[in-house]
Design a protein around this motif. Structure first.
Motif, PDB file in Angstrom:
ATOM      1  N   GLU A  12       0.846  -1.195   0.000  1.00 50.85           N
ATOM      2  CA  GLU A  12       0.000   0.000   0.000  1.00 50.85           C
ATOM      3  C   GLU A  12       0.882   1.246   0.000  1.00 50.85           C
ATOM      4  O   GLU A  12       1.856   1.328   0.750  1.00 50.85           O
ATOM      5  CB  GLU A  12      -0.887  -0.024   1.245  1.00 50.85           C
ATOM      6  N   LYS A  13       0.543   2.228  -0.831  1.00 54.02           N
ATOM      7  CA  LYS A  13       1.306   3.479  -0.881  1.00 54.02           C
ATOM      8  C   LYS A  13       1.042   4.319   0.363  1.00 54.02           C
ATOM      9  O   LYS A  13      -0.034   4.274   0.943  1.00 54.02           O
ATOM     10  CB  LYS A  13       0.902   4.300  -2.115  1.00 54.02           C
ATOM     11  N   GLY A  14       2.071   5.100   0.731  1.00 55.15           N
ATOM     12  CA  GLY A  14       1.921   6.060   1.820  1.00 55.15           C
ATOM     13  C   GLY A  14       1.920   5.459   3.212  1.00 55.15           C
ATOM     14  O   GLY A  14       1.623   6.138   4.178  1.00 55.15           O
ATOM     15  N   MET A  15       2.271   4.191   3.320  1.00 59.32           N
ATOM     16  CA  MET A  15       2.316   3.524   4.617  1.00 59.32           C
ATOM     17  C   MET A  15       3.746   3.045   4.878  1.00 59.32           C
ATOM     18  O   MET A  15       4.532   2.888   3.957  1.00 59.32           O
ATOM     19  CB  MET A  15       1.352   2.329   4.640  1.00 59.32           C
ATOM     20  N   SER A  16       4.046   2.785   6.131  1.00 56.55           N
ATOM     21  CA  SER A  16       5.352   2.231   6.471  1.00 56.55           C
ATOM     22  C   SER A  16       5.568   0.930   5.719  1.00 56.55           C
ATOM     23  O   SER A  16       4.617   0.210   5.403  1.00 56.55           O
ATOM     24  CB  SER A  16       5.446   1.975   7.969  1.00 56.55           C
ATOM     25  N   LYS A  17       6.836   0.635   5.444  1.00 55.58           N
ATOM     26  CA  LYS A  17       7.191  -0.584   4.721  1.00 55.58           C
ATOM     27  C   LYS A  17       7.909  -1.555   5.650  1.00 55.58           C
ATOM     28  O   LYS A  17       8.540  -1.144   6.616  1.00 55.58           O
ATOM     29  CB  LYS A  17       8.072  -0.236   3.517  1.00 55.58           C
ATOM     30  N   ASP A  18       7.796  -2.825   5.325  1.00 59.60           N
ATOM     31  CA  ASP A  18       8.435  -3.873   6.118  1.00 59.60           C
ATOM     32  C   ASP A  18       9.783  -4.241   5.514  1.00 59.60           C
ATOM     33  O   ASP A  18       9.903  -4.377   4.291  1.00 59.60           O
ATOM     34  CB  ASP A  18       7.544  -5.116   6.160  1.00 59.60           C
ATOM     35  N   ILE A  20      12.953  -6.419   4.243  1.00 54.64           N
ATOM     36  CA  ILE A  20      13.217  -7.727   3.660  1.00 54.64           C
ATOM     37  C   ILE A  20      14.727  -7.851   3.500  1.00 54.64           C
ATOM     38  O   ILE A  20      15.437  -6.843   3.491  1.00 54.64           O
ATOM     39  CB  ILE A  20      12.479  -7.929   2.313  1.00 54.64           C
ATOM     40  N   GLN A  21      15.240  -9.050   3.392  1.00 54.11           N
ATOM     41  CA  GLN A  21      16.686  -9.272   3.298  1.00 54.11           C
ATOM     42  C   GLN A  21      17.271  -8.833   1.966  1.00 54.11           C
ATOM     43  O   GLN A  21      18.402  -8.366   1.890  1.00 54.11           O
ATOM     44  CB  GLN A  21      17.017 -10.750   3.539  1.00 54.11           C
ATOM     45  N   GLU A  22      16.501  -9.018   0.901  1.00 52.00           N
ATOM     46  CA  GLU A  22      16.942  -8.601  -0.432  1.00 52.00           C
ATOM     47  C   GLU A  22      15.710  -8.374  -1.288  1.00 52.00           C
ATOM     48  O   GLU A  22      14.626  -8.856  -0.987  1.00 52.00           O
ATOM     49  CB  GLU A  22      17.858  -9.636  -1.069  1.00 52.00           C
ATOM     50  N   GLY A  23      15.903  -7.594  -2.348  1.00 52.63           N
ATOM     51  CA  GLY A  23      14.796  -7.307  -3.247  1.00 52.63           C
ATOM     52  C   GLY A  23      15.220  -7.437  -4.694  1.00 52.63           C
ATOM     53  O   GLY A  23      16.390  -7.228  -5.028  1.00 52.63           O
ATOM     54  N   ILE A  24      14.257  -7.778  -5.518  1.00 52.41           N
ATOM     55  CA  ILE A  24      14.472  -7.806  -6.959  1.00 52.41           C
ATOM     56  C   ILE A  24      13.903  -6.496  -7.513  1.00 52.41           C
ATOM     57  O   ILE A  24      12.715  -6.205  -7.341  1.00 52.41           O
ATOM     58  CB  ILE A  24      13.754  -9.007  -7.624  1.00 52.41           C
ATOM     59  N   PHE A  25      14.775  -5.716  -8.143  1.00 50.74           N
ATOM     60  CA  PHE A  25      14.375  -4.433  -8.715  1.00 50.74           C
ATOM     61  C   PHE A  25      14.269  -4.619 -10.222  1.00 50.74           C
ATOM     62  O   PHE A  25      15.225  -5.022 -10.872  1.00 50.74           O
ATOM     63  CB  PHE A  25      15.368  -3.337  -8.320  1.00 50.74           C
ATOM     64  N   SER A  28      12.419  -0.407 -15.324  1.00 43.90           N
ATOM     65  CA  SER A  28      11.243   0.402 -15.665  1.00 43.90           C
ATOM     66  C   SER A  28      10.033   0.128 -14.783  1.00 43.90           C
ATOM     67  O   SER A  28       8.909   0.467 -15.145  1.00 43.90           O
ATOM     68  CB  SER A  28      10.855   0.215 -17.139  1.00 43.90           C
ATOM     69  N   PHE A  29      10.253  -0.460 -13.608  1.00 40.91           N
ATOM     70  CA  PHE A  29       9.148  -0.702 -12.667  1.00 40.91           C
ATOM     71  C   PHE A  29       9.503  -0.310 -11.238  1.00 40.91           C
ATOM     72  O   PHE A  29       8.795   0.440 -10.596  1.00 40.91           O
ATOM     73  CB  PHE A  29       8.707  -2.172 -12.700  1.00 40.91           C
ATOM     74  N   GLY A  30      10.587  -0.868 -10.691  1.00 42.41           N
ATOM     75  CA  GLY A  30      10.934  -0.646  -9.296  1.00 42.41           C
ATOM     76  C   GLY A  30      11.047  -1.966  -8.556  1.00 42.41           C
ATOM     77  O   GLY A  30      11.337  -3.003  -9.161  1.00 42.41           O
ATOM     78  N   LEU A  31      10.782  -1.947  -7.258  1.00 46.43           N
ATOM     79  CA  LEU A  31      10.893  -3.137  -6.421  1.00 46.43           C
ATOM     80  C   LEU A  31       9.725  -4.077  -6.693  1.00 46.43           C
ATOM     81  O   LEU A  31       8.556  -3.696  -6.535  1.00 46.43           O
ATOM     82  CB  LEU A  31      10.932  -2.739  -4.942  1.00 46.43           C
ATOM     83  N   GLU A  32      10.065  -5.286  -7.092  1.00 41.31           N
ATOM     84  CA  GLU A  32       9.049  -6.295  -7.387  1.00 41.31           C
ATOM     85  C   GLU A  32       8.146  -6.504  -6.170  1.00 41.31           C
ATOM     86  O   GLU A  32       8.621  -6.711  -5.054  1.00 41.31           O
ATOM     87  CB  GLU A  32       9.757  -7.603  -7.753  1.00 41.31           C
ATOM     88  N   GLY A  33       6.827  -6.409  -6.384  1.00 46.50           N
ATOM     89  CA  GLY A  33       5.861  -6.629  -5.316  1.00 46.50           C
ATOM     90  C   GLY A  33       5.550  -5.419  -4.468  1.00 46.50           C
ATOM     91  O   GLY A  33       4.729  -5.495  -3.554  1.00 46.50           O
ATOM     92  N   ASP A  34       6.163  -4.267  -4.754  1.00 48.94           N
ATOM     93  CA  ASP A  34       5.941  -3.068  -3.947  1.00 48.94           C
ATOM     94  C   ASP A  34       4.883  -2.169  -4.591  1.00 48.94           C
ATOM     95  O   ASP A  34       4.860  -1.997  -5.817  1.00 48.94           O
ATOM     96  CB  ASP A  34       7.240  -2.287  -3.778  1.00 48.94           C
TER      97      ASP A  34
END
Length: 144
Positions: A12-18, A20-25, A28-34
């Motif tokens: 959800e946008k505008g809320m605190s984020k949890d 994670i140990q690593e992310g797939i970026f 042309s999109f950003g962080l997968e699943g964000d």
């Protein structure tokens, strides 16, 4: 030495984020699943721990990486002094700075929970030029 100290995600946008140990970026999109990802100029939000520490110094408690809805929390770099167009190597990714700070038209959930928000003043936004994996501890190299 600039490095990644946290990678953070939310659905959800505008809320605190949890964290994670690593992310797939994804290019042309950003962080997968964000929720923040998409085909626009603010695909990834980045905030320095040093900026979070400024708010904590005012006596605000319970501040931790991701609290200001940033995807990447850094250490050892003054992000808001980077010019738009600067390229950053972060982990396996290449990202371009597209915006410094943002307008806060209304007080978001973060402001109401924390009491202040540093993202509009010192956070930066990037787009992913070359995708890949980013892990905690990865170094950040400024190209330019």
């Amino acid at each position: 030495m600039a490095k990644v100290i946290s990678i953070n995600i939310s659905d959800e946008k505008g809320m605190s984020k949890d964290p994670i140990q690593e992310g797939i970026f994804v290019e042309s999109f950003g962080l997968e699943g964000d929720a923040h990802g998409g085909d626009w100029h603010r695909q990834v939000s980045i905030l320095a721990q040093e900026s979070i520490d400024k708010i904590a110094a005012r006596g605000i408690k319970d501040l931790f990486p991701g609290r200001f809805a940033e995807n990447i929390t850094t250490e050892g770099i003054i992000l808001h002094e980077l010019p738009v167009g600067m390229k950053l190597l972060i982990g396996e990714t290449l990202q371009e700075v597209t915006q410094i700070g943002k307008k806060c038209h209304s007080r978001c959930g973060i402001y109401h929970t924390v009491g202040d928000c540093v993202m509009p003043k010192e956070g930066i936004f990037t787009k992913v030029i070359k995708g890949g994996r980013i892990k905690i501890g990865d170094l950040i190299k400024i190209l330019g």
